[in-house]
Enzyme design. Structure first.
Site, PDB file in Angstrom:
ATOM      1  N   GLU A 516     112.928 109.013  49.610  1.00 17.06           N
ATOM      2  CA  GLU A 516     113.573 110.105  50.127  1.00 17.06           C
ATOM      3  C   GLU A 516     112.930 111.219  50.541  1.00 17.06           C
ATOM      4  OE1 GLU A 516     117.531 111.105  48.514  1.00 17.06           O
ATOM      5  OE2 GLU A 516     118.122 108.712  49.082  1.00 17.06           O
ATOM      6  N   GLU A 617     119.433 100.130  52.814  1.00 17.06           N
ATOM      7  CA  GLU A 617     120.525 100.207  51.923  1.00 17.06           C
ATOM      8  C   GLU A 617     122.042 100.175  52.646  1.00 17.06           C
ATOM      9  OE1 GLU A 617     120.115 103.654  49.807  1.00 17.06           O
ATOM     10  OE2 GLU A 617     117.953 103.061  49.273  1.00 17.06           O
TER      11      GLU A 617
END
Length: 742
Positions: A516, A617
């Site tokens: 991220e 994910e």
């Protein structure tokens, strides 16, 4: 459904015993007769009362309640041992009636927590429920828990407020959770797909039906694009030209000012709407501006798309929108640029998406991308004619990677393991490889959980992604790491990557190197702009075999202009320019209300980098199982049909271990819900089978998905032979010579 890994035995071995559905496993739950039998204090004292505070505090139900006293820690409270009465693989519903008492008590969180000691001695604290309570009235604390493995001890307790605040407990109920029937499938029979629900969308009637959000000025002008944006070309008739008219908003004194329309009467629950339009700013002298399409649904603001504009061109904006109950008021508006910046909007479209029509298109695309022509050439013993022999081809496994997130606590449940090993060929660990898990305290390393998960995967030939070496978002960095000096932080980073990649060298096929980076900058802020690329370089030097990924969210849904495909592409190119060996693009895929063309457009933009794309994910959310199943099918089909996508990993599938509520495929006690059934159905669809006869040339032709196969041949002489083969990726027909022997 045997091939899904869910068998009838799941519900019969230990689950329903006697009257468990109606039985409260808490003994003396209401403190009958003023007794504390079966209760004790957890680090504090407990007393029973029929009233407190000069009679102002009375029980809500019954005659008595318990009160904790002399609390000196937040974990102090009232507890009961339920070891002998709680069963594994059952979902329990917990309801506690609580309030606070004391002098100058402020509202505070009260929690129900379950302490568990497993049969192997490991301890675990399971958060069951949390609610803010006060000294004004009784409140009801509600939650659920589920035990996967065999336990040696289980204690439920109520805790939470600061020291010297008494917790009052009127009653506690712990029962087998009632199974609520799923909501019915929504009726979309009257939905008109592909038709804009906005009125006067082409501004042919001036500004009729449009109004301003805030005290600004609207006019109609010419000069906007005369064709629909790219993301809606596949959903709408792109051959119909637009009229070039646009709304111009001036005299804006707040960022939220812009054009607005009431669409309340046009919105239906569970219908997925695609959102699209052209936007522009009047001047770029104030720098880049963010423009949003926003839905005000009963005073709750929902994101309908976001784009960052940096010059005076027209920009495409688009995303999706859905509500899951009938709203009383829905307003759509376009807003975002700084005060004083003129805003222009054209061709705004909000229309229901025909997902089934899209699925038909994707099946054709999938055939091109994921299948191959195969020619089986048979040879046998001399004199044994094979012409006309019966052939049956059966695919045993599709080689396309479809994986899931797993947790250490999951694998204590054999039903979970069964579904996992039968339906997935890749895995990723939810927490157990993250730095905050492997070294929660400085110098105290814990790889046991990761080792046990890796061992399970290896035994079942399941390939594993490594998630993640570092996490760039500050609140995901342990406090001891954050407290280090810059010099010590650099040493800690080096120790982390050296320790992890040396220990697991060659055991993970992928690594998410620094998770991220589009949404955090902890390591870059502390260690300089080169640290991100250096993390990739260090990882590659320590273990050259795994593919090194970037991994981020809000890439594919049009919701975040700071992590859109264009910005993500520049981020990846920047890392590569610094020498980072970026080998793969991770799109997390935590998406809501997915629309195929929006997702596909994002994949197209990222695909120009030539790197493999993975959904790492993936999860979708809806309280309606049928809608969740549709959402999941959208994402799986879009990914499977796109040539740049090389794998999909779900972020869990079991109800008790998914990250987002209402994203699961399998309910807590092992039942497939509609989303799970759709998943299994798609996996079956993506297996190729063929029957026929060997032709005069001794061959049998078919077209099938990449993966593993068996072929059975029955010859005219009565011989029955079986052989295995593999269909790899390739553009030209695969010719396989199969000898049937003597």
């Amino acid at each position: 459904m045997a091939d899904s890994g869910i068998s009838n035995a799941c519900g019969s071995s230990e689950k329903i015993k006697g009257d468990v559905d109606n039985e409260n496993i808490i003994l003396n739950p209401n403190f009958d007769n003023g007794s504390l039998d079966n209760w004790s204090g957890r680090g504090c004292n407990v007393q029973v009362h029929d009233s407190m505070g000069d009679g102002k505090v009375l029980p809500q139900n019954g005659k008595y309640f318990a009160a904790t006293t002399n609390r000196t820690q937040t974990w102090n409270g009232i507890q009961q041992d339920i070891t002998d009465r709680v069963q594994r693989k059952l979902m329990y519903a917990v309801t506690a009636v609580v309030r606070l008492f004391g002098s100058s008590v402020s509202p505070s969180d009260v929690s129900a927590t379950l302490y568990v000691q497993n049969s192997n001695g490991k301890e675990q604290y399971i958060s069951v429920a949390k609610l803010q309570a006060s000294d004004k009235d009784w409140v009801q604390l509600q939650g659920n828990f589920f035990l996967s493995g065999t336990i040696s001890k289980a204690v439920i307790f109520v805790e939470g407020p600061q020291q010297n605040t008494d917790i009052l407990l009127n009653s506690l109920v712990v029962k087998h959770a009632e199974k609520v029937p799923p909501a019915p499938e929504p009726d979309f029979s009257n939905v008109v797909y592909g038709v804009n629900i906005l009125q006067n969308d082409n501004l042919a009637d001036g500004l009729n039906t449009w109004n301003t959000l805030g005290n600004c000025t609207m006019t109609v002008a010419d000069g906007s694009p005369r064709f629909v944006p790219t993301m809606v070309k596949e959903s709408l008739d792109s051959n119909i030209p637009l009229n070039g008219k646009c709304i111009v908003v001036t005299n804006r004194t707040q960022t939220w000012m812009g054009p607005q329309q009431d669409i309340t009467s046009k919105i239906s629950p569970y219908v997925t709407y695609q959102v699209s339009g052209w936007v522009r700013i009047g001047s770029a002298k104030n720098g880049p501006q963010t423009i949003n399409i926003t839905f005000n649904v009963d005073n709750q603001w929902l994101n309908g798309g976001q784009v960052q504009v940096s010059d005076e061109r027209w920009y495409e904006i688009g995303s999706a929108f859905r509500v899951e109950q009938q709203p009383s008021k829905v307003l759509v508006s376009v807003q975002g640029p700084a005060a004083g910046v003129d805003l222009m909007v054209s061709a705004l479209q909000i229309f229901p998406v025909d997902r089934k029509a899209r699925f038909k298109q994707l099946k054709h695309q999938t055939d091109k991308v994921r299948k191959r022509d195969v020619v089986l050439k048979f040879s046998g013993s001399t004199g044994d004619s094979l012409s006309g022999a019966s052939v049956r081809v059966r695919q045993t496994q599709n080689s396309f990677p479809i994986g899931t997130c797993i947790l250490r606590t999951d694998i204590e449940n054999e039903d979970f393991v069964s579904f996992f090993t039968k339906n997935f060929n890749w895995a990723v660990f939810g927490n157990e490889l993250k730095w905050y898990w492997t070294e929660a305290q400085q110098g105290v390393l814990n790889y046991t959980d990761a080792d046990e998960l890796l061992d399970l995967c290896n035994k079942n030939n399941i390939t594993v992604r490594g998630h993640c070496i570092f996490w760039e978002v500050q609140n995901a960095v342990q406090s001891w790491v954050q407290a280090l000096s810059n010099a010590d932080l650099m040493k800690a980073v080096q120790n982390r990557i050296n320790g992890l990649l040396t220990r697991y060298k060659g055991k993970f096929q992928h690594y998410d190197v620094n998770n991220e980076m589009m949404h955090g900058s902890f390591y870059q802020d502390r260690l300089g702009k080169d640290i991100r690329a250096n993390m990739f370089k260090m990882a590659s030097q320590l273990d050259p075999s795994p593919t090194l990924f970037v991994n981020d969210y809000s890439i594919e849904d049009g919701h975040d202009s700071h992590s859109c495909p264009e910005v993500y592409t520049q981020h990846i190119l920047g890392l590569q320019e610094q020498g980072a060996p970026v080998g793969g693009i991770g799109i997390q895929g935590h998406i809501s209300n997915p629309v195929g063309p929006v997702v596909s457009a994002a994949l197209d933009k990222l695909g120009v980098l030539g790197l493999p794309i993975w959904f790492t994910e993936l999860d979708v959310v809806s309280d309606n199982e049928f809608v969740r199943a549709d959402d999941l099918e959208v994402m799986l089909r879009e990914a499977f049909a796109h040539p740049a996508v090389e794998g999909i990993v779900l972020w869990g599938f079991w109800e008790v271990s998914v990250w987002r509520k209402n994203s699961h495929l399998v309910n807590a006690e092992g039942d497939l819900n509609e989303a799970g059934k759709r998943f299994v159905k798609l996996k079956k669809e993506w297996l190729s089978h063929a029957r026929g006869q060997v032709d005069n040339n001794g061959a049998f032709n078919f077209r099938g998905y990449h993966g593993s196969y068996t072929v059975e041949v029955d010859t005219a002489s009565g011989k029955k032979l079986t052989q295995s083969f593999t269909v790899d990726k390739g553009d030209s027909p695969l010719v396989l010579n199969i000898s049937l022997g003597n």
